[in-house]
Motif scaffolding. Structure first.
Motif, short mmCIF file in Angstrom:
data_model
loop_
_atom_site.label_atom_id
_atom_site.label_comp_id
_atom_site.label_asym_id
_atom_site.label_seq_id
_atom_site.Cartn_x
_atom_site.Cartn_y
_atom_site.Cartn_z
N SER A 1 0.84 -1.20 0.00
CA SER A 1 0.00 0.00 0.00
C SER A 1 0.87 1.25 0.00
O SER A 1 1.81 1.37 0.78
N ALA A 2 0.54 2.19 -0.88
CA ALA A 2 1.27 3.46 -0.96
C ALA A 2 0.80 4.46 0.10
O ALA A 2 1.40 5.52 0.25
N ILE A 3 -0.28 4.16 0.82
CA ILE A 3 -0.84 5.05 1.84
C ILE A 3 -1.19 6.42 1.24
O ILE A 3 -1.05 7.46 1.88
N ALA A 4 -1.61 6.42 0.00
CA ALA A 4 -1.95 7.69 -0.65
C ALA A 4 -3.28 8.22 -0.12
O ALA A 4 -4.18 7.45 0.24
N ASP A 5 -3.37 9.53 -0.07
CA ASP A 5 -4.60 10.18 0.38
C ASP A 5 -5.48 10.45 -0.84
O ASP A 5 -5.30 11.44 -1.55
N THR A 6 -6.42 9.56 -1.07
CA THR A 6 -7.33 9.69 -2.22
C THR A 6 -8.76 9.91 -1.77
O THR A 6 -9.69 9.72 -2.54
N GLN A 7 -8.95 10.29 -0.49
CA GLN A 7 -10.27 10.61 0.03
C GLN A 7 -10.19 11.94 0.76
O GLN A 7 -9.24 12.18 1.51
N ASP A 8 -11.15 12.79 0.56
CA ASP A 8 -11.23 14.06 1.29
C ASP A 8 -12.65 14.22 1.83
O ASP A 8 -13.64 13.91 1.15
N LEU A 9 -12.71 14.73 3.05
CA LEU A 9 -13.99 14.99 3.69
C LEU A 9 -14.23 16.49 3.73
O LEU A 9 -13.35 17.27 4.10
N PHE A 10 -15.44 16.89 3.32
CA PHE A 10 -15.82 18.30 3.32
C PHE A 10 -17.02 18.50 4.25
O PHE A 10 -17.95 17.69 4.27
N LEU A 11 -16.97 19.56 5.04
CA LEU A 11 -18.15 19.99 5.76
C LEU A 11 -18.94 20.93 4.86
O LEU A 11 -18.38 21.86 4.27
N GLU A 12 -20.22 20.65 4.70
CA GLU A 12 -21.10 21.44 3.86
C GLU A 12 -22.16 22.10 4.74
O GLU A 12 -22.73 21.46 5.64
N ARG A 13 -22.46 23.38 4.46
CA ARG A 13 -23.50 24.11 5.19
C ARG A 13 -24.79 24.13 4.36
O ARG A 13 -24.86 24.79 3.33
N PRO A 14 -25.81 23.42 4.80
CA PRO A 14 -27.06 23.43 4.03
C PRO A 14 -27.84 24.73 4.26
O PRO A 14 -27.70 25.39 5.29
N THR A 15 -28.62 25.06 3.29
CA THR A 15 -29.50 26.21 3.43
C THR A 15 -30.70 25.82 4.29
O THR A 15 -30.88 24.65 4.66
N ALA A 16 -31.52 26.81 4.61
CA ALA A 16 -32.64 26.57 5.53
C ALA A 16 -33.60 25.51 5.01
O ALA A 16 -34.21 24.78 5.80
N ASP A 17 -33.75 25.42 3.68
CA ASP A 17 -34.70 24.45 3.15
C ASP A 17 -34.11 23.04 3.11
O ASP A 17 -34.81 22.07 2.80
N GLY A 18 -32.80 22.89 3.40
CA GLY A 18 -32.16 21.59 3.41
C GLY A 18 -31.93 20.99 2.04
O GLY A 18 -31.48 19.85 1.93
N GLU A 19 -32.23 21.75 0.98
CA GLU A 19 -32.12 21.21 -0.37
C GLU A 19 -30.93 21.78 -1.14
O GLU A 19 -30.69 21.40 -2.29
N HIS A 20 -30.17 22.68 -0.52
CA HIS A 20 -29.02 23.29 -1.16
C HIS A 20 -27.89 23.40 -0.14
O HIS A 20 -28.10 23.24 1.07
N VAL A 21 -26.69 23.68 -0.62
CA VAL A 21 -25.57 23.98 0.27
C VAL A 21 -24.97 25.31 -0.15
O VAL A 21 -25.05 25.73 -1.32
N GLU A 22 -24.36 25.99 0.83
CA GLU A 22 -23.81 27.31 0.58
C GLU A 22 -22.57 27.22 -0.30
O GLU A 22 -21.77 26.29 -0.19
#
Length: 817
Positions: A330-351
């Motif tokens: 295993s090369a221990i490569a970083d091929t995953q990233d986690l993002f925090l997303e802020r949803p809008t009030a209606d919960g159907e979009h992100v900022e």
């Protein structure tokens, strides 16, 4: 499903005294495949000869590539159908169809990760010759299914289902899952969120060093100090540790989970007795029954390879052709990233910064559940990736406690490399036919979805290394820690051109070493990773190579069995640094160190009392240094201890830590006082675990079990598992035996095979598996390699078939009709 299995097992135990063990013996034995004679098989174009050597290793010879791969599928299914079936169902998110609600959390995880979608896209990407290989293999598996319909492995009888037809994409599903087990950063990022929630953003960063003397990269400054929400934070009560725990769901079915480690090294003739190249390799994976690999030789008109295949996948993954050998770590490569997303009030979009909100896309998948209503799973995603929060929402009809419920205003989105589609099967076909190191390099670039150290050795004496896989190009940030999705610049900006991945051919030092360590300089142009494992195994390989005068295959194999712990050396050095302070602060603790640890040779031998004490000292140090501030969050942190270089290892090296003081007391504790607590706790733990001094040895403290899919079930687990077996070794020894600080008595990661390949004379290539070729409960080839594996011995890999005197049987597969 659990209730059904228990009822079936109890019924068997009640019936056996009435009908005798002979009936059960007949049921078990009739499922085993033949190793000699003739079998008519519909789908073949011409006869195929199979010569079985020691340990039932087949050499398959056919007149066409179609028949060769057909026969491979037929034979491997005969030994491993149950394992293959579970693996494809796991990756496809279809275990609940046969196991019921107990498997629903695993299905939800893998439907969310989208391995099934990736496999279908990969199949469409392959060219006609590669698709033909998959189809031939699938036809062979299905030919076995048809012939074995009334003599399937007993697991099917107990579980109450039969294998569905094998599809070409099922082989790619298994490949996609094994690639997933080589990705690790998601769990680290989730754990960082947990640590930052408790400690704050910057203080948590200290817990994630990159390498010896190399701190973690910067945390995105826009990330809130308490990213999951306290006063000043941005979210409600998210529980990333619960999501991280889901990643271990496959273990409940005896299937591998993400776990990094492997050794491989290649040397040129400058270092060898005969002036020719050698290649050693031992990938490290969780133990399982059956094991990960199946050994075989394939001989066809334009294809001749020997080595190790993944059950369910055609060709060989590790092995050699007539000209060159290849291995993987295993090369221990970083091929995953986690993002925090802020949803809008209606919960159907992100900022989104500087623009309108982005719509969240949603699609619904239906999960069939045996004995329960269909579950609808909403899969949501943004341009940053797949939203993971829904994994933690309990679906209707699930038992309470099956999954943790999470109420979080922020969303967690996972980016992973899935585009362009993977071409790993093309890579295997290319390696099988490569005649030069350059051609093998070219084939290696087709490994897109998995970042591996591809190690090569040629019969002309050349050696080479390259990092495979596609790597994300990050316009902003290192990718080590979660990034704020609402801030411009943190998304992926395409992929790094593969030709910029690290490579090296015929190095000046005449050796190449990869052991999941940092393999590139800190200023390398490509951001490969910041989560390497400790360099200790690579350092020990270098020590052994430097001490050798003229290497031969036996000397290479001996290095694979080395159990000296460099981390234990660092522990001794740390104790000697504080000797005056420890003598003064805690004389009893110093006596333990002086009597039991400092005279020790740092070899993690199974019979060693010092090794047993040291194995308990590591978790005691984690508790003593970090437990007061982390509390219940210590467990998720220590679960990473064997996945990457950690803060305790850096503290052992330097003596420095921001966590020495026990914040639960009014005094300010010194490092010597904390060391004293840990030493006394380790000694007490050893005495409690093994009251008899004669049992205070590592192989009485730590055991290894190879778990079957029925591992967690009363009665059945003990019947199908292999073990427990007392073992030596440690996470940093070449003869690896990884355990977690939470459970130091259980082996978690092992050498899944060992091989030393000899390009100058393929007949000298030797290897071994931990268990054996067969998955059948009463097969003589189920565990016949275990003693050799434990002792570090190997057997010759076949080349042009086994020698006549070692041939155990000849099986001829003939076309039907």
């Amino acid at each position: 499903m659990l209730r059904r299995l228990l009822i079936t097992a109890a019924a068997l135990l009640l019936i056996l005294p009435l009908v005798g063990g002979g009936v059960l013996y007949w049921v078990l034995k009739r499922a085993e495949p033949p190793y000699s004679g003739e079998v008519r098989v519909p789908g073949l174009d011409a006869p195929v000869a199979v010569r079985f050597g020691p340990h039932a290793v087949p050499s398959i010879q056919a007149d066409s590539t179609h028949d060769l791969l057909f026969a491979q599928g037929y034979l491997v299914a005969g030994e491993r159908m149950w394992q293959m079936d579970l693996m494809r169902r796991l990756a496809d998110g279809r275990l609940a169809e046969v196991f019921g609600p107990d498997a629903l959390d695993a299905d939800r995880l893998f439907r969310t990760l989208g391995l099934n979608t990736a496999a279908r896209r990969a199949l469409a990407e392959l060219e006609a010759p590669e698709r033909a290989l998959l189809s031939a293999y699938a036809d062979g598996v299905n030919a076995y299914r048809a012939q074995a319909a009334h003599r399937l492995p007993i697991e099917y009888l107990l579980a109450g289902f039969a294998p569905a037809p094998w599809r070409p994409e099922d082989s790619l599903l298994i490949g996609a899952y094994m690639a997933f087990t080589q990705t690790f950063n998601l769990k680290e990022e989730l754990t960082y969120l947990r640590m930052a929630q408790r400690l704050g953003r910057e203080r948590a960063r200290e817990l994630f060093p990159t390498d010896e003397g190399v701190p973690a990269p910067a945390v995105p400054p826009e990330l809130p100090d308490r990213p999951l929400g306290t006063p000043g934070g941005s979210a409600g009560a998210a529980n990333p540790a619960a999501l991280a725990a889901l990643l271990d769901a496959p273990a409940r079915f005896g299937l591998p989970v993400p776990g990094a480690a492997s050794n491989a090294w290649a040397v040129t003739g400058v270092r060898t007795a005969d002036g020719r190249a050698l290649l050693a390799n031992d990938p490290h994976l969780p133990p399982a029954m059956p094991g990960t690999w199946y050994e075989l030789e394939l001989i066809g008109p334009d294809l001749h390879v020997a080595g190790l295949a993944l059950p369910g996948v055609p060709l060989v993954l590790i092995g050699h052709n007539a000209d060159l050998a290849w291995g993987l770590t295993s090369a221990i490569a970083d091929t995953q990233d986690l993002f925090l997303e802020r949803p809008t009030a209606d919960g159907e979009h992100v900022e989104r910064a500087g623009g309108p909100p982005e719509a969240i896309s949603t699609r619904v998948q239906r999960i069939e559940v045996k004995g329960a209503p269909v579950v609808e799973l909403a899969l949501r995603r943004t341009s940053r990736g797949t939203i993971l929060n829904d994994l933690l929402a309990r679906p209707p009809g699930m038992e309470p406690g099956s999954l943790p419920a999470v109420a979080s205003r922020d969303l967690l989105a996972l980016s992973q490399v899935t585009d362009p589609p993977d071409r790993s099967l093309a890579a295997l076909a290319g390696l099988a036919r490569a005649r030069t190191l350059s051609a093998a390099h070219g084939a290696g670039w087709d490994f897109r979805a998995v970042a591996q150290n591809l190690m090569l050795a040629h019969r002309d004496g050349g050696i080479a290394w390259q990092v495979t896989g596609l790597l994300p190009h990050r316009a902003k940030g290192a990718g080590t820690f979660p990034a704020p999705g609402w801030v411009a610049g943190y998304g992926w900006d395409g992929l790094v051109p593969q030709r910029r991945n690290p490579t090296l051919t015929d190095p000046p030092g005449a050796a190449l070493i990869t052991a999941n360590n940092r393999t590139i300089p800190l200023d390398y142009a490509v951001n490969l990773s910041h989560s390497w494992l400790a360099p200790y195994r690579a350092q020990r390989i270098a020590e052994r190579l430097a001490a050798a005068t003229a290497l031969d295959p036996a000397a290479m194999a001996a290095i694979q069995t080395d159990r000296l712990s460099i981390q234990a050396r660092l522990t001794q050095q740390a104790l000697r640094r504080i000797e005056p302070e420890l003598r003064a602060a805690d004389p009893a603790a110093w006596d333990i160190a002086a009597r039991d640890l400092l005279p020790w040779d740092c070899v993690m031998d199974g019979a060693s009392r010092a090794a047993a004490l040291y194995a308990l000292l590591e978790p005691a140090l984690w508790r003593a240094i970090y437990g007061d501030e982390l509390g219940e969050d210590l467990e998720p942190l220590t679960s990473l201890a064997y996945l990457s270089y950690n803060s305790l290892q850096e503290t052992l090296r330097t003596g420095e830590s921001g966590f020495w003081d026990d914040v639960g007391t009014p005094a300010v504790e010194s490092p010597a006082q904390i060391w004293g607590r840990a030493l006394r706790a380790a000694a007490a733990d050893l005495a409690a675990a093994r009251p008899d001094p004669r049992d205070q040895r590592l192989d009485r403290l730590r055991t290894l079990t190879f778990p079957h899919a029925f591992h967690g079930l009363p009665l059945l687990g003990r019947l199908f598992d292999v073990g427990p077996i007392g073992v030596g070794g440690a996470a940093d020894t070449l003869n690896v035996m990884k355990s977690s600080p939470q459970d130091p008595g259980r082996g978690l990661v092992i050498p899944s095979m060992r091989a030393v390949q000899v390009p100058a004379d393929w007949g000298q290539t030797r290897g071994t598996l931990p268990l054996g070729q067969s998955g059948h409960r009463l097969s003589p080839y189920r565990t016949d390699q275990l003693d050799d594996w434990l002792a570090g011995r190997g057997h010759p890999w076949p080349w042009n078939g086994p020698p006549a005197q070692e041939t155990k049987g000849v099986l001829v597969l003939r076309p039907a009709g």
